[in-house]
Design an enzyme around this catalytic site. Structure first.
Site, PDB file in Angstrom:
ATOM      1  N   ASP A   1     -11.165  -5.234   4.896  1.00 53.45           N
ATOM      2  CA  ASP A   1     -11.317  -5.584   3.761  1.00 53.45           C
ATOM      3  C   ASP A   1     -11.392  -3.817   2.940  1.00 53.45           C
ATOM      4  O   ASP A   1     -12.053  -3.112   3.365  1.00 53.45           O
ATOM      5  CB  ASP A   1     -12.936  -5.910   3.314  1.00 53.45           C
ATOM      6  CG  ASP A   1     -13.231  -6.064   1.941  1.00 53.45           C
ATOM      7  OD1 ASP A   1     -12.077  -6.668   1.089  1.00 53.45           O
ATOM      8  OD2 ASP A   1     -13.984  -5.632   1.298  1.00 53.45           O
TER       9      ASP A   1
ATOM     10  N   THR B   1      -8.132  -5.469  -2.744  1.00 49.97           N
ATOM     11  CA  THR B   1      -8.784  -4.027  -2.853  1.00 49.97           C
ATOM     12  C   THR B   1      -7.610  -3.194  -2.200  1.00 49.97           C
ATOM     13  O   THR B   1      -7.498  -2.176  -2.404  1.00 49.97           O
ATOM     14  CB  THR B   1      -9.923  -4.058  -2.084  1.00 49.97           C
ATOM     15  OG1 THR B   1      -9.817  -4.813  -0.920  1.00 49.97           O
ATOM     16  CG2 THR B   1     -11.188  -4.725  -2.935  1.00 49.97           C
ATOM     17  N   THR B   2      -6.850  -3.921  -1.056  1.00 44.69           N
ATOM     18  CA  THR B   2      -6.087  -3.091  -0.381  1.00 44.69           C
ATOM     19  C   THR B   2      -4.670  -2.621  -1.408  1.00 44.69           C
ATOM     20  O   THR B   2      -4.324  -1.615  -1.311  1.00 44.69           O
ATOM     21  CB  THR B   2      -5.592  -3.553   1.087  1.00 44.69           C
ATOM     22  OG1 THR B   2      -6.670  -4.235   1.440  1.00 44.69           O
ATOM     23  CG2 THR B   2      -4.977  -2.675   1.757  1.00 44.69           C
TER      24      THR B   2
ATOM     25  N   ASP C   1     -14.651 -12.688  -0.801  1.00 40.92           N
ATOM     26  CA  ASP C   1     -13.438 -12.408  -1.489  1.00 40.92           C
ATOM     27  C   ASP C   1     -12.623 -13.653  -1.929  1.00 40.92           C
ATOM     28  O   ASP C   1     -12.560 -13.789  -3.442  1.00 40.92           O
ATOM     29  CB  ASP C   1     -12.208 -11.742  -0.492  1.00 40.92           C
ATOM     30  CG  ASP C   1     -12.565 -10.281  -0.347  1.00 40.92           C
ATOM     31  OD1 ASP C   1     -13.540  -9.723  -0.957  1.00 40.92           O
ATOM     32  OD2 ASP C   1     -11.756  -9.757   0.263  1.00 40.92           O
TER      33      ASP C   1
END
Length: 527
Positions: free
Chosen positions: A61, A94-95, A387
């Site tokens: 994550d 998020t990445t 998520d």
């Protein structure tokens, strides 16, 4: 006085080119670090802390990885922050947000070297981001009206989100769980009503969703094990004063009988308190703090279930879910709001006994019990599920969805390219660079799957010249595939947040032309 004496001795400053290089390099290093976790074939990272206990986290994550890094470079910190915000705001992507910002800076660096002013680049990026967003808006799918289709959209989004996580093996099972849990929320984005309990043992497949609320506590000895139509008083009060404790207080007595009298008085006080609590007409008492044997005995005699030491989050949530309020004084029963539920009973999960509250006031409450081989697996499973839950609860409110798998990036890149051709002046270079940065996301997805990214992205680009094409990268078969058939969907909200946050972060780092580092505070010699 020479100019370099403005700062203290150890402060350093870097100006112009050097400062810009330092911030670019830092930001790109962070982007490269999380790059390999992008996409369904992304790799995980092991984070080991140097603190006590050497705790180990295994995760892919983006936000979790970046949160745990101690970063010195100021520009890299900006990227860490955007991934955090992305995590809090929409939960997923998020990445992608870090990778996109990193690519935008990599492109900007080339332009700066070619003597294009940062402000020109920023203006171009802004136009490009606006154009990319409009391109997506034109292509969104919205099935809010059709409940069945909407549910299948949500299932697909959940499965796409879980694809790149540890849960990818059982993604149907977990997607089903997440969608059910979010539908129970009835459109609120308050994920507190969904409780996740982690119990090691069993396999991930044994995880299940349970309606109602599970409190990770045992029921005391000699107490009713099952209560129907429970009236619950949730409290945060000290129930451990029936023995004389000697802290700093000094009581001088001249015989043991006096001590016994004091203890007797304490007991009477406790008894009064218990009677006041019982006067609320309850049959379940949950306390945040300890309950000693004596009051517990009194509760058991009155047939009231007393639960002690409920963990704080647990008790806040219990109050929320049963519709009660946390009380700490019991003098006027009429002003205290009690919680209600249909049934309280003890259940077993694995080795442990837990208390299950079913039929609670707030219908949206449910508990997800995760099982797994070890704590590391469970922690990562919880992050993945979180998520998925975030994305779903956002999508229920904003029901627009897009296809996934690098499709949105290609759509945006195509539109942005066209804009670059129409734009006069130096800005067009920046707009073109923006489109190259967007293509980096499908490229990275392909690279991480060990595919020939140059070949695939070129194919994609050709495909996207046809109107209304649904092509994206299908990493399972390792070719360009139709995303709609594969059921790879993403939430519009996530994509939009990625696009805008990354552009803003890149813009902020581009504006830097001087870095001033202050000297660390010295410890004075204490000798």
């Amino acid at each position: 006085m020479p100019i370099d004496k403005i700062f203290k001795d150890d402060a350093s400053e870097e100006k112009g080119e050097r400062a810009r290089m330092a911030s670019f390099i830092g930001a790109m290093a962070v982007a490269d670090l999380v790059k390999s976790t992008l996409g369904p074939k992304g790799m995980d990272k092991i984070l080991q802390s140097t603190g006590r206990g050497h705790s180990v986290t295994v995760t892919n994550d983006g936000a979790t990885i970046l949160k745990s890094l101690h970063i010195d470079n100021p520009a890299a910190k900006v990227l860490v922050d955007i991934s955090k915000v992305q995590d809090d705001e929409v939960g997923d992507g998020t990445t992608s947000v870090v990778v996109l910002a990193g690519e935008l800076l990599r492109e900007a660096e080339k332009l700066v070297t070619a003597k294009i002013h940062p402000m020109t680049i920023i203006a171009g990026y802004r136009m490009a981001a606006e154009c990319a967003r409009d391109a997506l808006l034109k292509r969104v799918i919205d099935n809010k009206e059709n409940a069945e289709k909407f549910r299948s959209d949500l299932m697909k989004i959940a499965m796409t989100t879980l694809c790149s996580k540890i849960l990818s093996q059982d993604k149907e099972h977990f997607a089903e769980m997440a969608v059910d849990a979010v539908f129970r929320l009835k459109g609120s984005t308050n994920l507190e009503a969904i409780q996740i309990i982690k119990k090691p043992g069993g396999s991930l497949r044994d995880s299940f969703l349970d309606e109602g609320f599970i409190l990770d506590k045992k029921i005391g000895i000699g107490q009713p094990k099952r209560i129907e139509n429970a009236k619950i008083l949730v409290a945060n009060t000290a129930m451990d004063t029936d023995k004389v404790k000697i802290y700093g207080a000094r009581v001088r007595v001249d015989s043991m009988t006096k001590v016994a009298e004091i203890e007797g008085a304490e007991k009477e006080k406790m008894k009064d308190k218990v009677n006041k609590i019982l006067a609320h007409g309850i049959n379940c008492f949950v306390n945040r703090q300890l309950i000693y044997n004596f009051p517990e005995e009194l509760f058991a005699d009155a047939g009231v279930l007393a639960i002690e030491h409920a963990d704080f989050e647990g008790i806040e949530r219990l109050g929320l879910v049963t519709g009660g309020e946390i009380a700490s004084t019991f003098d006027n029963p009429e002003s205290v709001k009690l919680g209600h539920c249909k049934l309280i009973e003890e259940i077993m999960i694995g080795e442990d006994k837990l208390i299950h509250f079913s039929g609670v006031e707030m219908g949206q409450a449910c508990s997800i019990v995760l099982r797994g081989a070890s704590h590391h697996v469970l922690d990562e499973a919880e992050r993945s599920l979180h998520d998925a839950l975030c994305v779903l609860s956002q999508t229920v409110n904003d029901s627009r969805v897009l296809l996934g798998g690098g499709w949105p990036e290609m759509v945006m890149a195509k539109e942005v390219d066209e804009l670059a051709r129409k734009t006069a002046g130096k800005k067009s270079h920046a707009i073109e660079a923006f489109s190259r940065a967007l293509v980096a996301i499908p490229t990275t997805i392909a690279d991480n799957a060990g595919l020939d990214s140059a070949e695939l992205v070129a194919q994609l680009r050709a495909e996207h010249h046809n109107e209304g094409c649904n092509a994206g990268i299908d990493v399972i078969s390792g070719a360009v595939g139709d995303m709609e058939e594969r059921g790879i969907y993403e939430a519009f909200k996530v994509k939009q947040a990625v696009l805008l946050s990354a552009t803003e972060a890149a813009e902020m780092i581009l504006r830097v032309d001087e870095i001033i580092t202050c000297s660390p505070r010295r410890r004075e010699d204490r000798m």
